[in-house]
Write a protein that holds these residues in place. Structure first.
Motif, short mmCIF file in Angstrom:
data_model
loop_
_atom_site.label_atom_id
_atom_site.label_comp_id
_atom_site.label_asym_id
_atom_site.label_seq_id
_atom_site.Cartn_x
_atom_site.Cartn_y
_atom_site.Cartn_z
N GLU A 56 72.46 -12.78 35.76
CA GLU A 56 73.35 -13.23 36.83
C GLU A 56 72.60 -14.06 37.86
OE1 GLU A 56 75.09 -9.67 38.32
OE2 GLU A 56 76.52 -9.47 36.65
N THR A 57 71.39 -13.61 38.20
CA THR A 57 70.57 -14.36 39.16
C THR A 57 70.20 -15.72 38.59
OG1 THR A 57 69.64 -12.31 40.01
CG2 THR A 57 68.44 -14.32 40.51
N PHE A 58 69.82 -15.74 37.32
CA PHE A 58 69.46 -17.01 36.70
C PHE A 58 70.63 -17.97 36.70
CE2 PHE A 58 69.35 -19.81 33.05
CZ PHE A 58 68.12 -20.42 33.22
N SER A 59 71.83 -17.46 36.39
CA SER A 59 73.02 -18.31 36.35
C SER A 59 73.27 -18.97 37.70
CB SER A 59 74.24 -17.48 35.92
OG SER A 59 75.38 -18.29 35.82
N ARG A 60 73.11 -18.19 38.78
CA ARG A 60 73.31 -18.76 40.12
C ARG A 60 72.26 -19.83 40.42
NH1 ARG A 60 74.18 -13.28 41.42
NH2 ARG A 60 72.07 -13.13 42.31
N GLN A 61 71.01 -19.55 40.08
CA GLN A 61 69.94 -20.51 40.34
C GLN A 61 70.13 -21.78 39.50
OE1 GLN A 61 67.55 -20.37 42.56
NE2 GLN A 61 67.96 -18.31 43.31
N LYS A 62 70.64 -21.60 38.30
CA LYS A 62 70.87 -22.76 37.44
C LYS A 62 71.89 -23.69 38.06
CE LYS A 62 73.79 -22.79 34.11
NZ LYS A 62 74.55 -22.54 32.86
N LYS A 63 72.98 -23.13 38.58
CA LYS A 63 74.01 -23.96 39.19
C LYS A 63 73.48 -24.69 40.42
CE LYS A 63 77.75 -20.99 37.54
NZ LYS A 63 78.77 -19.98 37.91
N ALA A 64 72.68 -23.99 41.22
CA ALA A 64 72.11 -24.62 42.40
C ALA A 64 71.16 -25.76 42.00
CB ALA A 64 71.37 -23.58 43.24
N PHE A 65 70.40 -25.54 40.95
CA PHE A 65 69.45 -26.54 40.48
C PHE A 65 70.18 -27.79 39.98
CE2 PHE A 65 67.15 -28.35 36.85
CZ PHE A 65 65.98 -28.75 37.47
N LEU A 66 71.26 -27.57 39.23
CA LEU A 66 71.99 -28.70 38.66
C LEU A 66 72.70 -29.52 39.72
CD1 LEU A 66 73.42 -27.04 35.42
CD2 LEU A 66 71.59 -28.73 35.57
N ARG A 67 73.15 -28.85 40.79
CA ARG A 67 73.80 -29.59 41.87
C ARG A 67 72.87 -30.63 42.48
NH1 ARG A 67 76.35 -24.59 43.07
NH2 ARG A 67 74.74 -24.08 44.62
N LYS A 68 71.59 -30.33 42.46
CA LYS A 68 70.59 -31.22 43.04
C LYS A 68 70.57 -32.57 42.32
CE LYS A 68 65.68 -31.53 44.02
NZ LYS A 68 64.39 -30.82 44.01
N PHE A 69 70.89 -32.56 41.01
CA PHE A 69 70.82 -33.78 40.22
C PHE A 69 72.20 -34.39 39.96
CE2 PHE A 69 67.00 -31.42 39.32
CZ PHE A 69 66.01 -32.39 39.35
N SER A 70 73.22 -33.88 40.63
CA SER A 70 74.57 -34.35 40.33
C SER A 70 74.77 -35.83 40.68
CB SER A 70 75.60 -33.51 41.10
OG SER A 70 75.36 -33.61 42.50
N ARG A 71 74.13 -36.28 41.74
CA ARG A 71 74.30 -37.69 42.13
C ARG A 71 73.74 -38.62 41.06
NH1 ARG A 71 72.56 -37.79 48.55
NH2 ARG A 71 74.22 -36.40 49.29
#
Length: 282
Positions: A56-71
């Motif tokens: 669950e922790t990894f899933s949250r961190q993954k989403k936060a990480f991917l948001r960084k590259f969304s642009r």
């Protein structure tokens, strides 16, 4: 060049993860950019004991990480964009984690079921310790009768100051010298903590008349029975308790091996009785 970094999220005693990356020529880790498309050649691996909290922790961190590259992903609109490449790797990793967690959980559940089955089989099929001892004594009595040795094991242990887990075997007219069978778990010595089946020759209070002379014959007795005999610890003997013990594996009880145990007891009694008779114990 090989570089190792710890994963940037909480770990616990059951969770350990190392991300290994092989960086291409000119590649270099720069703080939080721990995945750099175009420079990373291989995501090497993970060593982990997966659990629900970790995933669950990894899933949250993954989403936060991917948001960084969304642009950048929106600009490039390509499968080769950093965000898309990261998402593929991280999705794969999350899927793998979930599979590992399910596998670990399944193994534990199967192990618990196997343990329950073994306990159930033992409870249904195995003899209780008291039943086992009674059967051993019955067979021992029959075998000794063939050697013209009569025994009486009907006396309760309590009448001789013995705990109920031990059963006494009277062979002599002297009630202070007798045999017994029971179980023990030593608190000290080389067999500390091991559950054992014990055959005893009790000679409490008869140090000079019986114990010491019999001690001189100990090696002969051991040769006759094919087993070593143990004594009490020195501090126990200092209180006037003198015994010879034959220590047997408790597996004999768990397997219900009445025949082998009775044979051991018969040999023990036969090999010591005539020496005791010579010392005036009748």
């Amino acid at each position: 060049m090989y570089t190792v970094r710890r994963v940037p999220f909480p770990l616990n005693a059951r969770t350990f993860c190392v991300w290994c990356f092989v960086v291409g020529r000119g590649g270099k880790f720069k703080g939080e950019d721990f995945i750099r498309p175009g420079r990373l050649k291989l995501f090497v691996g993970v060593v982990i004991v997966a659990d629900k909290d970790f995933i669950e922790t990894f899933s949250r961190q993954k989403k936060a990480f991917l948001r960084k590259f969304s642009r950048e992903a929106d600009k490039q609109k390509s499968d080769s964009s950093p965000a898309v490449e990261h998402k593929k790797v991280l999705d794969w990793f999350e899927s793998w984690l979930k599979g590992e967690a399910e596998a670990v959980s399944g193994k534990r559940e199967r192990a618990r079921e196997r343990l329950k089955e073994r306990v159930k089989e033992r409870e249904q099929g195995a003899l209780s310790f008291e039943q086992f001892v009674d059967m051993v004594l019955e067979q021992t009595k029959e075998l000794l009768a063939e050697r013209d040795i009569e025994i009486n094991y009907s006396l309760p242990g309590q009448s001789l100051g013995i705990s109920e887990s031990w059963k006494c075997v009277k062979v002599f007219g002297n009630n202070d010298i007798y045999y017994r069978i029971g179980r023990t778990r030593p608190r000290k010595g080389p067999r500390k903590g091991e559950e054992l089946l014990v055959l005893d020759l009790v000679m409490d209070g008869y140090k000079k008349q019986v114990f010491v002379p019999l001690l001189d014959r100990k090696e002969i007795i051991e040769e006759n029975i094919g087993s070593d005999l143990e004594r009490e610890l020195p501090k126990v003997e200092a209180t006037g308790k003198y015994r010879f013990k034959m220590l047997l594996p408790f597996d004999l009880v768990e397997k219900g091996d009445v025949k082998e145990t009775a044979k051991k007891f018969v040999d023990f009694i036969s090999a010591t009785k005539h020496h005791l008779n010579e010392l005036g114990v009748n």
